[in-house]
Motif scaffolding. Structure first.
Motif, short mmCIF file in Angstrom:
data_model
loop_
_atom_site.label_atom_id
_atom_site.label_comp_id
_atom_site.label_asym_id
_atom_site.label_seq_id
_atom_site.Cartn_x
_atom_site.Cartn_y
_atom_site.Cartn_z
N ASN A 110 35.30 34.37 43.40
CA ASN A 110 35.36 35.31 44.51
C ASN A 110 36.18 36.55 44.15
O ASN A 110 35.82 37.67 44.51
N CYS A 114 34.50 40.46 43.79
CA CYS A 114 35.04 41.65 44.46
C CYS A 114 35.40 42.74 43.44
O CYS A 114 35.18 43.93 43.68
N ILE A 121 32.33 45.29 48.94
CA ILE A 121 33.50 45.51 49.80
C ILE A 121 33.25 46.65 50.78
O ILE A 121 33.55 46.55 51.97
N LEU A 124 30.78 45.58 53.60
CA LEU A 124 31.40 44.72 54.60
C LEU A 124 32.40 45.49 55.46
O LEU A 124 32.48 45.26 56.68
N ALA A 179 38.45 34.05 50.33
CA ALA A 179 37.76 35.34 50.40
C ALA A 179 38.74 36.48 50.65
O ALA A 179 38.61 37.57 50.07
N TYR A 183 39.26 40.07 48.55
CA TYR A 183 38.81 41.22 49.34
C TYR A 183 39.97 42.17 49.62
O TYR A 183 39.85 43.39 49.44
N SER A 187 40.01 45.95 48.24
CA SER A 187 39.75 46.95 49.29
C SER A 187 40.93 47.88 49.48
O SER A 187 40.78 48.98 50.02
#
Length: 223
Positions: A110, A114, A121, A124, A179, A183, A187
């Motif tokens: 995961n 990313c 990213i 979402l 996650a 993320y 991000s």
């Protein structure tokens, strides 16, 4: 020996039909890939169907033919995003691993996904700005995503039975944590780098962070 004209014509027509039969799916895929780039860069509001068509070397009418609308194309791209992360995940064969190794692989995967797919990213993040109202219309998103929760549940159950994991951990809660680790890091990597004066995108720094995430999750699962 020469081929009769009528037969040659039939062979040629069959060849053209074969090319045409392949062409729609190729065009649809090019539109999806072009839309991935456009939507991930500009969001739903900023993306333009003209730009997507140009990127895909396709007629703009094809967008409406295959996807019905700009919003329909956007939803198809969101579904593609989940198809990609889940498809690569299935290739990990997590349930063939000892429980701790399976979870470790999932955490690292995961994080790497990313890192390697910034467009994921951005897509979402944009859909969360819309409160997931487009994704809520998807008939397949739950079917694509629920199996990973079942897989985690079986790994947790095996780990608890073998005494390597503590019992009572909710697989969905664990997945959300896994996650979130990757993320959030990617991000916010640019703002965090500026705020703390450290380049968090350096390969060595990223590698250390990945190992840290694996260690954090496994420590949490221990009895």
């Amino acid at each position: 020996m020469s081929i009769p004209v009528n037969q040659a014509a039939r062979n040629g027509a069959a060849g053209h039909r074969s090319v045409r039969a392949r062409h729609p799916e190729e065009t649809r895929q090019r539109l999806l890939e072009a839309a991935w780039d456009e939507f991930s860069a500009k969001g739903l509001g900023g993306a333009r169907v003209d730009a997507i068509a140009r990127r895909a070397a396709a007629n703009k009418r094809m967008i409406y033919h295959y996807f019905g609308s700009k919003a329909g194309l956007y939803l198809a791209v969101l579904e593609l995003a989940y198809d990609r992360i889940r498809g690569h995940e299935r290739a990990l064969a997590l349930e063939d691993c000892p429980p701790a190794e399976g979870i470790a692989r999932l955490v690292a995967y995961n994080f790497d996904f990313c890192r390697d797919n910034p467009g994921f990213i951005h897509l979402l993040a944009n859909e969360n700005l819309h409160h997931a109202r487009h994704l809520a219309r998807s008939d397949k998103v739950r079917q694509v995503n629920l199996p990973v929760i079942d897989t985690i549940g079986r790994l947790l159950a095996r780990g608890a039975a073998e005494g390597v994991f503590r019992p009572g951990i909710d697989p969905l809660d664990l997945y959300i944590t896994i996650a979130a680790l990757g993320y959030f890091y990617f991000s916010n990597i640019h703002t965090l780098s500026v705020v703390f004066g450290r380049d968090l995108a350096l390969p060595d720094t990223v590698a250390v962070r990945s190992d840290l995430h694996v260690d954090l999750v496994l420590r949490y699962l221990r009895p």
